[in-house]
Design a protein around this motif. Structure first.
Motif, PDB file in Angstrom:
ATOM      1  N   ALA A 167      -5.475   0.811  -5.419  1.00  0.00           N
ATOM      2  CA  ALA A 167      -5.455  -0.472  -6.131  1.00  0.00           C
ATOM      3  C   ALA A 167      -4.423  -1.387  -5.489  1.00  0.00           C
ATOM      4  O   ALA A 167      -3.435  -0.920  -4.902  1.00  0.00           O
ATOM      5  CB  ALA A 167      -5.117  -0.257  -7.605  1.00  0.00           C
ATOM      6  N   PHE A 168      -4.643  -2.692  -5.617  1.00  0.00           N
ATOM      7  CA  PHE A 168      -3.768  -3.677  -4.998  1.00  0.00           C
ATOM      8  C   PHE A 168      -3.216  -4.644  -6.035  1.00  0.00           C
ATOM      9  O   PHE A 168      -3.973  -5.251  -6.797  1.00  0.00           O
ATOM     10  CB  PHE A 168      -4.534  -4.486  -3.945  1.00  0.00           C
ATOM     11  CG  PHE A 168      -4.970  -3.691  -2.749  1.00  0.00           C
ATOM     12  CD1 PHE A 168      -4.215  -3.686  -1.586  1.00  0.00           C
ATOM     13  CD2 PHE A 168      -6.143  -2.954  -2.791  1.00  0.00           C
ATOM     14  CE1 PHE A 168      -4.618  -2.959  -0.483  1.00  0.00           C
ATOM     15  CE2 PHE A 168      -6.559  -2.221  -1.690  1.00  0.00           C
ATOM     16  CZ  PHE A 168      -5.798  -2.224  -0.527  1.00  0.00           C
ATOM     17  N   LEU A 169      -1.888  -4.786  -6.056  1.00  0.00           N
ATOM     18  CA  LEU A 169      -1.213  -5.863  -6.777  1.00  0.00           C
ATOM     19  C   LEU A 169      -0.615  -6.768  -5.713  1.00  0.00           C
ATOM     20  O   LEU A 169       0.469  -6.517  -5.186  1.00  0.00           O
ATOM     21  CB  LEU A 169      -0.124  -5.310  -7.698  1.00  0.00           C
ATOM     22  CG  LEU A 169      -0.584  -4.632  -8.990  1.00  0.00           C
ATOM     23  CD1 LEU A 169       0.592  -3.952  -9.677  1.00  0.00           C
ATOM     24  CD2 LEU A 169      -1.242  -5.634  -9.931  1.00  0.00           C
ATOM     25  N   ASN A 170      -1.372  -7.801  -5.350  1.00  0.00           N
ATOM     26  CA  ASN A 170      -0.952  -8.711  -4.287  1.00  0.00           C
ATOM     27  C   ASN A 170       0.000  -9.765  -4.832  1.00  0.00           C
ATOM     28  O   ASN A 170       0.074 -10.006  -6.031  1.00  0.00           O
ATOM     29  CB  ASN A 170      -2.178  -9.390  -3.680  1.00  0.00           C
ATOM     30  CG  ASN A 170      -3.237  -8.398  -3.238  1.00  0.00           C
ATOM     31  OD1 ASN A 170      -2.986  -7.550  -2.388  1.00  0.00           O
ATOM     32  ND2 ASN A 170      -4.426  -8.485  -3.823  1.00  0.00           N
ATOM     33  N   PRO A 205      -4.526 -10.689  -7.065  1.00  0.00           N
ATOM     34  CA  PRO A 205      -3.249 -11.361  -6.867  1.00  0.00           C
ATOM     35  C   PRO A 205      -2.508 -11.464  -8.200  1.00  0.00           C
ATOM     36  O   PRO A 205      -3.132 -11.445  -9.265  1.00  0.00           O
ATOM     37  CB  PRO A 205      -3.655 -12.745  -6.360  1.00  0.00           C
ATOM     38  CG  PRO A 205      -4.983 -12.985  -7.003  1.00  0.00           C
ATOM     39  CD  PRO A 205      -5.654 -11.638  -7.082  1.00  0.00           C
ATOM     40  N   VAL A 206      -1.202 -11.569  -8.119  1.00  0.00           N
ATOM     41  CA  VAL A 206      -0.386 -11.749  -9.322  1.00  0.00           C
ATOM     42  C   VAL A 206       0.184 -13.165  -9.292  1.00  0.00           C
ATOM     43  O   VAL A 206       1.045 -13.473  -8.469  1.00  0.00           O
ATOM     44  CB  VAL A 206       0.754 -10.719  -9.388  1.00  0.00           C
ATOM     45  CG1 VAL A 206       1.595 -10.943 -10.649  1.00  0.00           C
ATOM     46  CG2 VAL A 206       0.204  -9.300  -9.347  1.00  0.00           C
ATOM     47  N   MET A 221      -6.455  -2.542 -14.868  1.00  0.00           N
ATOM     48  CA  MET A 221      -7.031  -1.792 -13.740  1.00  0.00           C
ATOM     49  C   MET A 221      -7.194  -0.312 -14.087  1.00  0.00           C
ATOM     50  O   MET A 221      -8.230   0.307 -13.816  1.00  0.00           O
ATOM     51  CB  MET A 221      -6.124  -1.905 -12.504  1.00  0.00           C
ATOM     52  CG  MET A 221      -6.064  -3.253 -11.863  1.00  0.00           C
ATOM     53  SD  MET A 221      -4.907  -3.211 -10.448  1.00  0.00           S
ATOM     54  CE  MET A 221      -5.021  -4.905  -9.859  1.00  0.00           C
ATOM     55  N   LEU A 222      -6.139   0.236 -14.682  1.00  0.00           N
ATOM     56  CA  LEU A 222      -6.160   1.663 -15.014  1.00  0.00           C
ATOM     57  C   LEU A 222      -7.233   1.957 -16.054  1.00  0.00           C
ATOM     58  O   LEU A 222      -7.938   2.972 -15.977  1.00  0.00           O
ATOM     59  CB  LEU A 222      -4.777   2.085 -15.522  1.00  0.00           C
ATOM     60  CG  LEU A 222      -4.393   3.559 -15.380  1.00  0.00           C
ATOM     61  CD1 LEU A 222      -4.424   3.993 -13.923  1.00  0.00           C
ATOM     62  CD2 LEU A 222      -3.002   3.798 -15.966  1.00  0.00           C
ATOM     63  N   VAL A 232      -1.101   2.749  -5.219  1.00  0.00           N
ATOM     64  CA  VAL A 232      -0.950   1.333  -5.556  1.00  0.00           C
ATOM     65  C   VAL A 232      -0.205   0.625  -4.433  1.00  0.00           C
ATOM     66  O   VAL A 232       0.946   0.968  -4.128  1.00  0.00           O
ATOM     67  CB  VAL A 232      -0.178   1.138  -6.878  1.00  0.00           C
ATOM     68  CG1 VAL A 232      -0.108  -0.350  -7.227  1.00  0.00           C
ATOM     69  CG2 VAL A 232      -0.813   1.931  -8.006  1.00  0.00           C
ATOM     70  N   LEU A 233      -0.880  -0.330  -3.813  1.00  0.00           N
ATOM     71  CA  LEU A 233      -0.201  -1.192  -2.852  1.00  0.00           C
ATOM     72  C   LEU A 233       0.338  -2.375  -3.651  1.00  0.00           C
ATOM     73  O   LEU A 233      -0.393  -3.323  -3.963  1.00  0.00           O
ATOM     74  CB  LEU A 233      -1.171  -1.650  -1.752  1.00  0.00           C
ATOM     75  CG  LEU A 233      -0.585  -2.254  -0.467  1.00  0.00           C
ATOM     76  CD1 LEU A 233       0.283  -3.471  -0.731  1.00  0.00           C
ATOM     77  CD2 LEU A 233       0.185  -1.222   0.329  1.00  0.00           C
ATOM     78  N   ALA A 234       1.606  -2.296  -4.025  1.00  0.00           N
ATOM     79  CA  ALA A 234       2.283  -3.387  -4.737  1.00  0.00           C
ATOM     80  C   ALA A 234       3.076  -4.189  -3.719  1.00  0.00           C
ATOM     81  O   ALA A 234       3.818  -3.623  -2.908  1.00  0.00           O
ATOM     82  CB  ALA A 234       3.200  -2.837  -5.823  1.00  0.00           C
ATOM     83  N   ALA A 235       2.933  -5.506  -3.765  1.00  0.00           N
ATOM     84  CA  ALA A 235       3.472  -6.359  -2.705  1.00  0.00           C
ATOM     85  C   ALA A 235       4.989  -6.463  -2.715  1.00  0.00           C
ATOM     86  O   ALA A 235       5.592  -6.781  -1.689  1.00  0.00           O
ATOM     87  CB  ALA A 235       2.849  -7.744  -2.782  1.00  0.00           C
TER      88      ALA A 235
END
Length: 363
Positions: A167-170, A205-206, A221-222, A232-235
């Motif tokens: 999952a991505f939190l950009n 995106p956040v 998401m979860l 998790v790819l958190a930016a």
């Protein structure tokens, strides 16, 4: 982007001398005899601890050492306040203005007003798309993203998950850094999705890098994946900590690797505790020193050759730049951030982290 990083030796040359030309604040350029003064606008103190905890501190030290008059203010995430602060600085007679934009539209308007008044400008950390800044000082954000992608891959391999869902939190969609970060980590992870080695999960995106929103988004998401998120790819560390808080509620912390960026105290503690896979350390002091050296020169009407440029993707302009190298931080080298003086042992290693610090060789 022209290849190669500006060396620290070159940064030193910027502070002491080097190739020079008249800038817009010089008498030769029509700037008159204004007293050198530097204005800096920071973006907020909510999305990352670095702005007030590191950047302000290092910039102040550099300006004091140079003996130059300066003012540093924080817009606290408010675009109207950002513009008002800029107008106040211009009215007060700054001869160089350094900004960390909240978005390119607001930043561009401020830079254009400064330019129209003969005030030299620097984009600090974030490039203002379509802007008119004379310099851009930052870290190579695509390199930061690549380190995050490589870090997550390493940690997923350690977990032994088969076909992990990522999952991505950009970062904020209005921040060009977030775009470059994503390009960096997608260059590493994209081929793994294409080959079927990894499964691409939710990718969002956040807005405004808001940590509270990140927590809400990650909880959704979860829920949507019925708990099937393996990485998790958190930016940055703030977004990573938001995801970790949700994972803790679901007793999944430590089982799902999470990335970060900034090497802030919470991020480093999460790494020591095994809840965060890695972060990316950007030596803010070096960034601040390089930007301060340029700002002091510009405030005195002198331009320096950095030997680098970045291409503004919106205007197509090549912006003279200073780009510094980031460093990946895992549990085994958290001590490097402490040794560099960015985070103190006393601040990082309070209970219940004292034993974890000792185990990681932080003394």
């Amino acid at each position: 982007m022209r290849k190669g990083f500006l060396t620290l030796a070159t940064v030193g040359v910027l502070a002491a001398g080097g190739t020079a030309a008249c800038g817009p604040g010089s008498a030769e350029a029509g700037g008159g005899d204004r007293k050198p003064k530097i204005g800096v606008i920071l973006p907020d103190s909510r999305t990352s601890a670095r702005w007030e905890g590191a950047d302000r501190r290092y910039l102040e030290a550099a300006f004091r050492a140079a003996g130059v008059d300066y003012t540093i203010q924080n817009a606290q995430g408010d675009k109207s306040s950002f513009s008002t602060i800029a107008d106040g600085m211009l009215t007060a007679g700054v001869t160089a203005l350094m900004i960390v934009n909240l978005d390119s539209g607001t930043g561009r308007a401020v830079l254009d007003r400064a330019r129209s008044q003969g005030v030299a400008t620097i984009d600090y950390d974030r490039l203002t798309l379509g802007g008119s800044a004379e310099y851009y000082v930052s870290f190579d954000n695509k390199a930061v993203g690549r380190l995050q992608g490589e870090g997550l891959s390493r940690c997923l391999a350690d977990q032994g998950a088969e076909h992990p869902v990522v999952a991505f939190l950009n970062g904020s969609p209005t921040d060009n850094n977030a775009t470059e970060l994503k390009a960096g980590y997608n260059s590493v992870l994209g081929p793994k999705f294409t080959s079927g080695t990894y499964v691409r999960g939710p990718d969002q995106p956040v807005p405004d890098w808001d940590n509270a929103q990140a927590g809400v988004l990650f909880e959704q998401m979860l829920t949507r994946t019925e708990g099937r998120i393996d990485g998790v790819l958190a930016a940055n560390d703030g977004l990573g900590n938001a995801a970790i808080s949700v994972l803790k509620k679901n007793k999944l912390n430590g089982k799902v690797p999470v990335t970060g960026q900034d090497a802030d105290v919470q991020g480093l503690r999460n790494i020591l505790a095994g809840d965060q896979c890695m972060t990316v350390y950007k030596a803010i002091r070096k960034e601040a020193d390089a930007a301060a050296a340029l700002a002091v020169s510009l405030a005195n009407g002198v331009r320096r050759d950095t030997g680098q440029t970045v291409r503004d993707p919106e205007s197509g302009r090549d912006v003279p730049a200073v780009l510094l190298e980031p460093k990946a931080i895992y549990q085994e080298n958290v001590k490097d951030v402490v040794a560099d003086g960015y985070v103190s042992r006393d601040r990082l290693c309070t209970d219940p982290y004292a034993e974890l610090c000792a185990a990681a060789g932080i003394s």
